[in-house]
Enzyme design. Sequence first.
Site, short mmCIF file in Angstrom:
data_model
loop_
_atom_site.label_atom_id
_atom_site.label_comp_id
_atom_site.label_asym_id
_atom_site.label_seq_id
_atom_site.Cartn_x
_atom_site.Cartn_y
_atom_site.Cartn_z
N HIS A 1 -52.19 18.66 1.90
CA HIS A 1 -51.92 17.25 2.19
C HIS A 1 -53.15 16.60 2.83
O HIS A 1 -53.61 15.53 2.41
CB HIS A 1 -50.73 17.12 3.14
N ASP B 1 -6.75 -6.84 -4.35
CA ASP B 1 -6.64 -5.75 -5.33
C ASP B 1 -6.89 -6.25 -6.74
O ASP B 1 -7.44 -5.52 -7.57
CB ASP B 1 -5.25 -5.12 -5.27
N HIS C 1 1.66 2.91 -3.37
CA HIS C 1 0.64 3.63 -4.13
C HIS C 1 0.94 5.12 -4.19
O HIS C 1 0.79 5.76 -5.23
CB HIS C 1 -0.73 3.44 -3.47
N GLU D 1 -9.16 0.89 5.41
CA GLU D 1 -9.60 0.43 4.09
C GLU D 1 -9.34 -1.07 3.95
O GLU D 1 -10.23 -1.85 3.62
CB GLU D 1 -8.84 1.21 3.02
N HIS D 2 -8.09 -1.49 4.19
CA HIS D 2 -7.69 -2.91 4.13
C HIS D 2 -7.24 -3.35 5.51
O HIS D 2 -6.39 -2.69 6.12
CB HIS D 2 -6.53 -3.12 3.16
N GLN E 1 0.83 -1.21 0.00
CA GLN E 1 0.00 0.00 0.00
C GLN E 1 0.86 1.26 0.00
O GLN E 1 0.49 2.27 -0.61
CB GLN E 1 -0.94 -0.01 1.20
#
Length: 451
Positions: free
Chosen positions: A435, A376, A277, A342-343, A274
């Site tokens: 209404h 992934d 990235h 996230e992971h 990661q």
Amino acid sequence: MSDPTSSAPAPQLRRLDATAADFETRYAELFDRISEENAAIDARVADMLEDVRRRGDAAVLEYTRRFDRVEAASMAALEIGQRELQDALEAIPAEQREALQAAAERVRSYHERQREHMGGSWEYHDADGTLLGQKITPLDRVGIYVPGGKAAYPSSVLMNAIPAHVAGVPEIVMVVPTPDGERNPLVLAAAAVAGVSRAFAIGGAQAVGALAFGTASVPKVDKITGPGNAYVAAAKRRVFGVCGIDMIAGPSEILVIADGSTPADWVAMDLFSQAEHDELAQSILLCPDPAYIEQVGRAMQRLLPGMSRRAIIEASLRGRGAFIRVRDLEQACELADRIAPEHLELATREPRVLADRLRHAGAVFLGAYTSESLGDYCAGPNHVLPTSGTARFSSALGVYDFVKRTSLIQVSRRGAVHLGRIASVLGHGERLQAHATAAEMRLNDLDPEAG
């Protein structure tokens, strides 16, 4: 377990101890979320989106020339036709083509199962004969944004386009930046495999604007999915309401809970996976064993020189990475739920035991053999996941993101009497006369004994 030693210092990750008195202060510093609300970026994006809304193709061409250094006389030169997608699929090496197709089949199979368990349209009649229900329909047209700056992401094509296809979306429009005009053949091949309807070699805020507003060349879409840089995130935030979006994606994250039973090299490489990235990505190890933490640190030091994206990894680990010593695995789970990563990798002997305790993560990877990178690319579940702690209230991209739910109501004559009285009382209570009167008209006109 073997312990690769080295006299060189380990990478300069933060070292935190969850049992220490100053832990909460240091923890707060580590998880001071990077703001996506950068005022300068947001203002610039607002101007760009307004320009695209007003000038359409001309603005997109201008920004593509400026930011991607691509000269194009018209949008026709930036549209990637089906023939080019198929040619790319046929031209890539057989090994890559087979890998793409195998990954696509696993992603499709998973999302087909997801659709089955998501439920379809349904309806029922209540005691007075009123029909109530829900109709599930796919979106008409979606746009998928595929990043293309620091790296190419054919896997993102599969993860965005395939669940849309499984949901029944008839038209999928892909946008992908191509800096200096270089069109990545693997990305184009993935678009062919995933069944992308139309594709354009444009990116950035201008591509988001083109999809949201529509231009003479780029069709307006109902929803935009897929991650991008800060400009893309700001643009997606601003066009929400004009069209739908999946989420606002931040830098990638991995959190590993380890008990010392997984080879240190494996965990080190998972943290790298990661970190490579982006310089803002975050890689964190939680472990109760200080000796194992040191093993992982030494493994990282030894493996780092062989990484092609070493500079990015080092910057990420130095800026946002951390080793956190915890009291035990129970405390590790408590911290993981606070972080909502996230992971989340459970590199432990009994990962299912921990998984049952955990509530907040984009995706959970169970056991030593389940590297995050498999998720992934090819495991099957979607890799478009909530970041920056939003896994507390958000989910992975899926088939459900490409359908909408429409309520069905057909009131019977008998139901109009019963429900009309309730609506009349509540309508008057809210001082909404029309209404209440609309309900009363039907109540007064009907015979309560009618069917």
